[in-house]
Write a protein that holds these residues in place. Structure first.
Motif: not given
Ligand SMILES: *Cc1c(COP(=O)(O)O)cnc(C)c1O
Length: 383
Positions: A58-60, A63, A88-89, A91-92, A134, A162-163, A198, A200, A203, A211, A328
């Motif tokens: 996954n994306g997390l 990183l 940021t989200y 996860a970063t 990001v 990711a985005q 990511s 996800y 995305k 993944s 967010y």
């Protein structure tokens, strides 16, 4: 009901190919560390324009693995600092603290919502080892000043891509068409020392499950990331590192190879929709996003507007059958998970979190729905 994102419809476009891909993997009976992942890694490297793609879970994790690899390589160690946008989200930030590194939060630029590069230098200390940029909402965050800072202070630049899969940055002025104009654009994910990607489902390049991938031109880093993602082992039963298990499934790789073919077309549709919103939303209470500057690009993962009465606008749109989301609602430094930071003040970040609203955006939303959305938004009067 206008959905924020219709995943069913997105994947239905490719149903036959996706089912075929799944059937092939099932028939073969090989589910991990196989040729599907290898093939996708090659295709993704070609697409992004890097030497190495290492697929992971996954994306997390992508990183986390990058930072972990830099620790294994001796470039950084526990307690070192990583500069990261406060906006940021989460996860970063999780990727940094998971490695017992210290996130140093820096305010974003209110125009771009991305890290304010002019504030980086004052945040650098002798412990700073990396800058994590990001490409938020799908907009490129890059500049030559950023590259110069990294060089001057010997910092790694890690991209959270990711985005923004598919976004670009012009590294030199575009050449005239007869000299291959446009060739100087590089993709996000290839700009820094390493990038986390990511896939996800929601995305821009979405798998049918979790993944992610690390992209990098650094062969040594790629090798360490690959080992770390597989129990710390490059050779079966020989373990060089105390690794983890973070691998991409063959079936997800097979799906991603199908979907990668359509990514550019889908991103182009997203851009058209964004352009349409930009041209037609006319409401004094609403602040539209500022278009990307010419060197940057935007793949419109999210179309984010701002308004003082965000919650009221969201309820009004919901009452009119329009789904929206907030990216967010709570900034990382206000989360319970980071209770120690709750008293810190990041006014621009906090303002953004209070005012943003993401409108329906996907490559399958119809023009009728978009028009409906715009009409209802334009009628909104905040009293
Ligand atoms: C989605 C996302 C991640 C994490 O990716 P996952 O695949 O969900 O783990 C990291 N950073 C940002 C900015 C994201 O949007």
């Amino acid at each position: 009901m206008i959905k924020f994102l219709d995943l069913q419809k997105i994947n239905a476009q490719y149903a036959a190919e996706l089912k075929q891909a799944a059937a092939e993997v099932i028939d073969k009976g090989w589910f991990l560390l196989g040729e599907r992942v290898q093939t996708f890694e090659r295709q993704y490297s070609d697409f992004i324009g890097v030497k190495n793609t290492v697929a992971c879970a996954n994306g997390l994790d992508a990183l986390r693995l990058i930072l972990r690899a830099y620790i294994e390589l001796g470039f950084m160690r526990e307690g070192d600092e990583v500069i990261v946008p406060a906006n940021t989200y989460i996860a970063t930030i999780l990727a940094i603290t998971d490695n017992r590194l210290k996130p140093v939060l820096v305010e974003p630029d209110i125009q771009t919502y991305n890290l304010d590069i002019s504030l980086i230098e004052q945040a650098i200390t002798p412990k700073t080892k990396a800058i994590m940029v990001v490409h938020l909402y799908g907009r490129t965050c890059w500049s030559s000043e950023l590259e110069m800072l990294a060089q001057k202070y010997n910092l790694k630049i890690i991209e959270d891509n990711a985005q923004a899969v598919g976004a670009t940055y012009l590294t030199s002025p575009p050449a005239p068409p007869h000299r291959g104009g446009g060739k100087s654009a590089k993709r996000t994910g290839s700009l820094g020392d390493a990038a986390g990607n990511s896939f996800y489902p929601g995305k821009n390049l979405g798998a049918l499950g979790d993944s992610g991938a690390v992209t990098t031109n650094d062969d040594e880093l790629a090798a360490v990331v690959r080992a770390l993602a597989n129990y710390g082992s490059l050779e079966k039963y020989v373990n060089k590192y105390q690794g983890l298990n973070s691998r991409m499934d063959e079936i997800q790789a097979a799906f991603l190879s199908v979907k990668l073919k359509y990514l550019e077309v889908e991103n182009e549709i997203r851009r058209k929709i964004a352009g349409y919103y930009m041209e037609n939303i006319k409401n004094e209470q609403i602040i539209l996003p500022v278009p990307a500057e010419y060197k940057e690009s935007h793949v419109q993962h999210l179309f984010v507007i701002r308004t003082k009465q965000r919650d009221k606008l969201q309820s009004y749109l919901a009452a009119n059958d329009i789904q929206t989301l907030i990216h967010y609602p709570i900034p990382p430094h206000k989360q319970i998970a980071y209770a120690g930071w709750n008293n810190l003040s990041f006014p621009i970040t906090e303002k953004i979190h209070k005012e943003v609203l993401s409108l329906p955006m996907s490559p399958v939303i119809s023009l009728i729905d978009i028009n409906n959305c715009i009409e209802i938004i334009n009628k909104w009067k905040n009293r």
